[in-house]
Design an enzyme around this catalytic site. Structure first.
Site, PDB file in Angstrom:
ATOM      1  CB  SER A  15      -1.079   0.043   1.146  1.00 45.98           C
ATOM      2  OG  SER A  15      -1.588   1.256   1.255  1.00 45.98           O
ATOM      3  CE  LYS A  66     -11.451   0.024  -1.631  1.00 48.43           C
ATOM      4  NZ  LYS A  66     -11.220   0.625  -2.777  1.00 48.43           N
ATOM      5  CG  ASN A  86     -12.355   4.812   0.036  1.00 52.89           C
ATOM      6  OD1 ASN A  86     -13.119   5.538   0.444  1.00 52.89           O
ATOM      7  ND2 ASN A  86     -11.360   5.282  -0.964  1.00 52.89           N
ATOM      8  CG  ASP A 100     -12.152   4.111  -4.373  1.00 55.01           C
ATOM      9  OD1 ASP A 100     -10.966   4.527  -3.726  1.00 55.01           O
ATOM     10  OD2 ASP A 100     -12.778   3.060  -3.816  1.00 55.01           O
ATOM     11  N   PRO A 150     -22.139  -8.543 -19.428  1.00 49.54           N
ATOM     12  CG  PRO A 150     -23.128  -8.744 -22.019  1.00 49.54           C
ATOM     13  CD  PRO A 150     -22.292  -9.655 -20.851  1.00 49.54           C
ATOM     14  N   GLY A 234      -4.066   7.330 -14.190  1.00 52.48           N
ATOM     15  CA  GLY A 234      -4.862   6.803 -13.046  1.00 52.48           C
ATOM     16  C   GLY A 234      -4.061   7.462 -11.699  1.00 52.48           C
TER      17      GLY A 234
END
Ligand code: ATR
Length: 269
Positions: A15, A66, A86, A100, A150, A234
């Site tokens: 982390s 989470k 989170n 997030d 889907p 990201g």
């Protein structure tokens, strides 16, 4: 006395949250420290009660905690809709948040891309997609979700209400109507060099955001560059989801640039 913060999860060794938050505390000269603890699902309730009892300032939660955390916290409405926590704050009981989606929203806004009234196509329907889809819908975006399975995309779209779910083949029909494309799948992670959308399927007014940050320039973002589209990496989502947690715990303005630099250095970018 030093205020203690932590991230809980399993695995937790890699982390980046401890170095990121400790750099922020140091920069603002705050008497706080942030650690990582390996905690599995079965120990989560005790860990939360213990952290509260010991006067912790706040927590982040990561895989696999989470979703489980929803049973043990007072979740804010957005986190409850997303179905995952989170960030935990102890100021008033044990309150749970999900930052997030806000992290993704700030990352895109930071690039000067508006979200309200824009057509967004989210690739994937997992945890990250849920956070982004609900947050963007709340911010006034028109949300479309395309997923390998889907049914998961359609289920998520139905939960949001004013959203549409598809299979990945929707991409073949063209992205002319789409303003913002977001990849939340693991495609492109590491050395896989895969992409769900190619340059020929993009247009130059598209903003393409990949939540994968390892590598920073994923194949999808390379395709966006080829198409002359805006490409957004990201890394800032990681920083902004942490920055939002920092704001919730401390009420202070997080030192974004320092947090970003610390994370980039740790990733050797
Ligand atoms: P997270 O919580 O990080 O979003 P997740 O819940 O495991 O992770 O979701 C991973 C997403 O990546 C899913 O949307 C998954 O599609 P499925 O729902 O069909 O499983 C998608 N995904 C993973 N590997 C993929 C691949 N090779 N091609 C397309 N989509 C993929």
């Amino acid at each position: 006395m030093k205020k203690v913060f932590a991230v809980l999860g399993d695995p937790i060794e890699h982390s980046l949250s401890p170095i990121m938050h400790n750099s922020a505390f140091e920069a603002l000269d705050m008497d706080c420290t942030y650690h990582a603890f390996r905690v599995g699902k079965n120990d989560l309730e005790n860990a939360l009660q213990g952290a509260k009892a010991m006067g912790f300032g706040g927590l982040n939660l990561t895989v696999p905690l989470k979703e489980t955390a929803l049973s043990f916290v007072d979740a804010d409405p957005l986190a409850a809709k997303i179905g995952a926590i989170n960030t935990i704050d102890f100021k008033d009981g044990i309150k749970g948040y999900n930052t997030d989606g806000i992290g993704a929203k700030r990352t895109i806004e930071d690039e000067g891309v508006e979200i309200k009234d824009k057509n967004v196509l989210i690739l994937g329907a997992g945890g990250a997609a849920r956070a982004i889809a609900f947050t963007f819908a709340e911010a006034g975006a028109r949300v479309n979700i395309a997923n390998r399975t889907p049914e998961r995309a359609m289920q998520l779209a139905a939960e949001i209400g004013d959203a549409k779910g598809y299979g990945l083949d929707i991409v073949d029909k063209g992205l002319d109507e789409i303003d913002i494309l977001i990849n939340t799948t693991t495609v492109g992670l590491g050395h896989s060099n895969g992409t769900l959308v190619s340059a020929e399927q993009m247009h130059s007014d598209l903003a393409v955001f990949d939540i994968v940050y390892n590598p920073l320039m994923t194949k999808l973002l390379q395709e966006a560059e080829t198409a002359g589209a805006r490409h957004i990496t990201g890394i800032m989502m990681l920083v902004y989801q942490g920055a939002e947690a920092f704001r919730i715990w401390t009420g202070r303005e997080p030192p974004i640039e320092i947090m970003k630099r610390t994370v980039m250095e740790a990733l050797d970018i």
